[in-house]
Motif scaffolding. Structure first.
Motif, PDB file in Angstrom:
ATOM      1  N   GLY A  74     120.658 -51.149  18.951  1.00 15.47           N
ATOM      2  CA  GLY A  74     120.141 -50.226  19.953  1.00 15.47           C
ATOM      3  C   GLY A  74     121.221 -49.581  20.802  1.00 15.47           C
ATOM      4  N   LEU A  75     122.492 -49.934  20.555  1.00 18.84           N
ATOM      5  CA  LEU A  75     123.571 -49.392  21.381  1.00 18.84           C
ATOM      6  C   LEU A  75     123.745 -47.894  21.170  1.00 18.84           C
ATOM      7  CD1 LEU A  75     125.806 -50.014  23.389  1.00 18.84           C
ATOM      8  CD2 LEU A  75     127.321 -50.543  21.462  1.00 18.84           C
ATOM      9  N   LEU A  76     123.678 -47.466  19.908  1.00 20.66           N
ATOM     10  CA  LEU A  76     123.808 -46.034  19.628  1.00 20.66           C
ATOM     11  C   LEU A  76     122.633 -45.265  20.214  1.00 20.66           C
ATOM     12  CD1 LEU A  76     125.731 -44.085  18.218  1.00 20.66           C
ATOM     13  CD2 LEU A  76     124.434 -44.401  16.110  1.00 20.66           C
ATOM     14  N   GLY A  77     121.436 -45.851  20.127  1.00 15.32           N
ATOM     15  CA  GLY A  77     120.272 -45.209  20.729  1.00 15.32           C
ATOM     16  C   GLY A  77     120.390 -45.094  22.236  1.00 15.32           C
ATOM     17  N   LEU A  78     120.980 -46.128  22.878  1.00 15.38           N
ATOM     18  CA  LEU A  78     121.198 -46.074  24.324  1.00 15.38           C
ATOM     19  C   LEU A  78     122.127 -44.923  24.692  1.00 15.38           C
ATOM     20  CD1 LEU A  78     120.935 -47.352  27.170  1.00 15.38           C
ATOM     21  CD2 LEU A  78     122.946 -48.738  26.591  1.00 15.38           C
ATOM     22  N   MET A  79     123.198 -44.743  23.912  1.00 14.93           N
ATOM     23  CA  MET A  79     124.117 -43.645  24.171  1.00 14.93           C
ATOM     24  C   MET A  79     123.406 -42.303  24.061  1.00 14.93           C
ATOM     25  SD  MET A  79     127.421 -45.088  22.069  1.00 14.93           S
ATOM     26  CE  MET A  79     128.382 -43.612  22.352  1.00 14.93           C
ATOM     27  N   ILE A  80     122.530 -42.167  23.067  1.00 15.74           N
ATOM     28  CA  ILE A  80     121.801 -40.909  22.888  1.00 15.74           C
ATOM     29  C   ILE A  80     120.844 -40.680  24.058  1.00 15.74           C
ATOM     30  CG2 ILE A  80     120.144 -39.696  21.428  1.00 15.74           C
ATOM     31  CD1 ILE A  80     122.989 -39.833  20.303  1.00 15.74           C
ATOM     32  N   ARG A  81     120.181 -41.749  24.535  1.00 14.43           N
ATOM     33  CA  ARG A  81     119.255 -41.589  25.661  1.00 14.43           C
ATOM     34  C   ARG A  81     119.998 -41.200  26.937  1.00 14.43           C
ATOM     35  NH1 ARG A  81     116.959 -46.101  23.107  1.00 14.43           N
ATOM     36  NH2 ARG A  81     117.884 -47.583  24.592  1.00 14.43           N
ATOM     37  N   LYS A  82     121.169 -41.789  27.153  1.00 11.20           N
ATOM     38  CA  LYS A  82     121.985 -41.410  28.312  1.00 11.20           C
ATOM     39  C   LYS A  82     122.434 -39.956  28.201  1.00 11.20           C
ATOM     40  CE  LYS A  82     121.978 -45.381  30.450  1.00 11.20           C
ATOM     41  NZ  LYS A  82     121.293 -45.536  31.748  1.00 11.20           N
ATOM     42  N   ALA A  83     122.750 -39.562  26.962  1.00 12.12           N
ATOM     43  CA  ALA A  83     123.144 -38.165  26.753  1.00 12.12           C
ATOM     44  C   ALA A  83     121.989 -37.215  27.049  1.00 12.12           C
ATOM     45  CB  ALA A  83     123.625 -37.976  25.313  1.00 12.12           C
TER      46      ALA A  83
END
Length: 477
Positions: A74-83
């Motif tokens: 879920g780390l990559l998804g977290l980065m996308i959500r922050k973006a």
């Protein structure tokens, strides 16, 4: 020419021709060529074995597994959500910040999942700002590809050229050795996309929207006229009733293949886009990120080769319970690995039969008067053109032996020529089919083929010029 050279040349032409034709999968074509060369005795079984066990294949397999672990955590998804939150706050500037972030991440992770996750975010945020997604999706793909030029592990092409150079007796590259050249090319290309490419795409999108609005207006007028003319006939038939329900004429011929009854098509595997919605698993994410940082540090500091570090990192993720063995196998990309292995066999045949030396000899006769810089310019252009037609892995395998032989014929260091192959075999932007990420945004945004030509061809030329300035500075002849 010897018999082995004739066979190797025939197999090479056949492999390239079938790949350009595009009816067969590239990995199947490459493996078929490798099998033919082995059966006809052009290459030995030990050479085929070394291709499948090459450091490039091992390194890529390990890196694919590590990247998959980061995605599942879920780390990559977290980065996308922050973006996404950044885009909402800063508007179009935020979208460009996301694109730049994706380019940075592309230097360390496989760029296809990065674009798969970021593209829907960029598209939706552009629409929310009343901007055409066409202005941003193509730059997203191109910037992510440019980010892959920053490190040795940024693309499979870099690792493959490094491996082929090692087979030719050249010293291997360190993890960040190509970073200065890649950074110059990425900055020049990114700035051109920001100031010129996106605006050109915006004008094209505006013109298409106006044309579409005009077509819809004409269709509406034609439909109204047809209904008016049919009004009298409907009145005459009004007392008759059909014994079954008659669908709306507006929906005849429309595919109703989705759960909600719509006919909207989805690009590729829909589950890939769910990665951005995966909940963050902190423990899993921290372990995966730590292992990835250790792998990069071990390779960057020269403690271990990148193949050994990536392989150990992938196994560590299984032992630490971050991935199950089945999940690790799912993270592998066998089509890419087998394509590379098969093409390494073809490249080995070109080298061991002497075809590479002969090709370099013919090339050197033409460009000898222009010196090493002229040879570098021509080699970059040939590689760039070939990459628009073939996969970058195929071009890297075919051109690398010629690059080494060309430099040796000129009596100069092969390193600048190897870096040129790395850059040119990835930085090919003039067609939507030169790179996987181009295909993704091509379909999602509804680009035309000419859109890629109009933006990608100048970008090819600009990055080519930037490379010809940067390579001799950081890698003197």
């Amino acid at each position: 020419m010897t018999l082995d050279q004739i066979i190797a040349l025939i197999v090479l032409v056949a492999v390239v021709g079938v790949m350009i034709h595009g009816r067969m999968r590239s990995d199947v074509v490459a493996l078929s060529g490798a099998a033919a060369l082995l059966l006809l005795g052009v290459v030995r079984p030990v050479e085929v074995q070394s291709a499948f066990a090459s450091p490039a294949v091992i390194a890529l397999a390990g890196l694919f597994v590590i990247a998959y672990a980061i995605e599942l955590s879920g780390l990559l998804g977290l980065m996308i959500r922050k973006a996404t939150a950044l885009c909402r706050r800063f508007g179009a500037v935020g979208i460009w910040a996301v694109i730049g972030l994706c380019g940075s991440v592309g230097g360390f992770l496989n760029n296809t999942p990065v674009v798969v996750l970021a593209a829907p975010v960029v598209r939706d945020m552009a629409r929310s700002l009343k901007l055409s997604p066409k202005r941003f999706l193509m730059p997203l793909s191109h910037v992510t590809v440019l980010g892959g030029l920053l490190t040795l592990i940024g693309t499979s092409t870099n690792l493959l050229v490094n491996d082929m150079a090692r087979n030719a007796g050249q010293p291997v590259f360190s993890l960040f050795e190509i970073t200065p050249v890649g950074l110059v090319i990425a900055l020049v290309g990114g700035l051109w996309l920001y100031f010129f490419g996106a605006r050109q795409l915006g004008r094209s999108a505006t013109a298409e929207e106006e044309a579409e609005a005009e077509r819809e207006r004409q269709q509406a007028e034609a439909l109204a006229l047809a209904e008016a003319q049919a009004g009298g006939r409907r009145l005459r038939l009004g007392r008759w009733r059909l014994p079954f329900a008659w669908p709306s004429l507006m929906h005849l011929g429309e595919s109703r293949n989705q759960r909600d009854g719509t006919g909207d098509a989805h690009l590729g595997d829909v589950e890939m886009y769910a990665s951005a919605d995966r909940p963050l698993q902190w423990k899993r994410a921290l372990i995966a990120l730590t292992v990835f940082v250790l792998v990069v540090a071990a390779a960057g500091l020269g403690i271990a080769p990148i193949a050994a570090a990536a392989f150990a990192g992938a196994v560590a993720l299984i032992l630490l319970g971050v991935l199950t063995p089945d999940e690790a196998y799912s993270g592998l990309k066998p089509d890419i690995l087998l394509l590379i292995a098969g093409m390494v066999v073809v490249g080995t045949a070109i080298e061991v039969t002497g075809l590479a030396a002969q090709g370099a000899g013919l090339l050197i006769e033409v460009i000898r008067p222009f010196g090493p810089l002229g040879a570098l310019i021509v080699l970059y252009g040939v590689t760039l053109f070939a990459t628009e037609l073939l996969s970058n892995a195929t071009v890297a395998v075919l051109v690398t032996p010629i690059a080494v032989a060309l430099a040796e014929s000129l009596g100069v260091d092969p390193r600048p020529f190897l870096v040129a192959v790395m850059m040119a075999a990835s930085a090919a932007f003039a067609t939507p089919f030169g790179y996987q990420t181009n295909v993704l945004v091509y379909q999602m945004a509804g680009y035309s083929y000419l859109d890629f030509v109009r933006v990608g061809l100048p970008l090819n030329l600009i990055t080519w010029a930037a490379a010809m300035v940067a390579i001799p500075i950081f890698f003197p002849f």
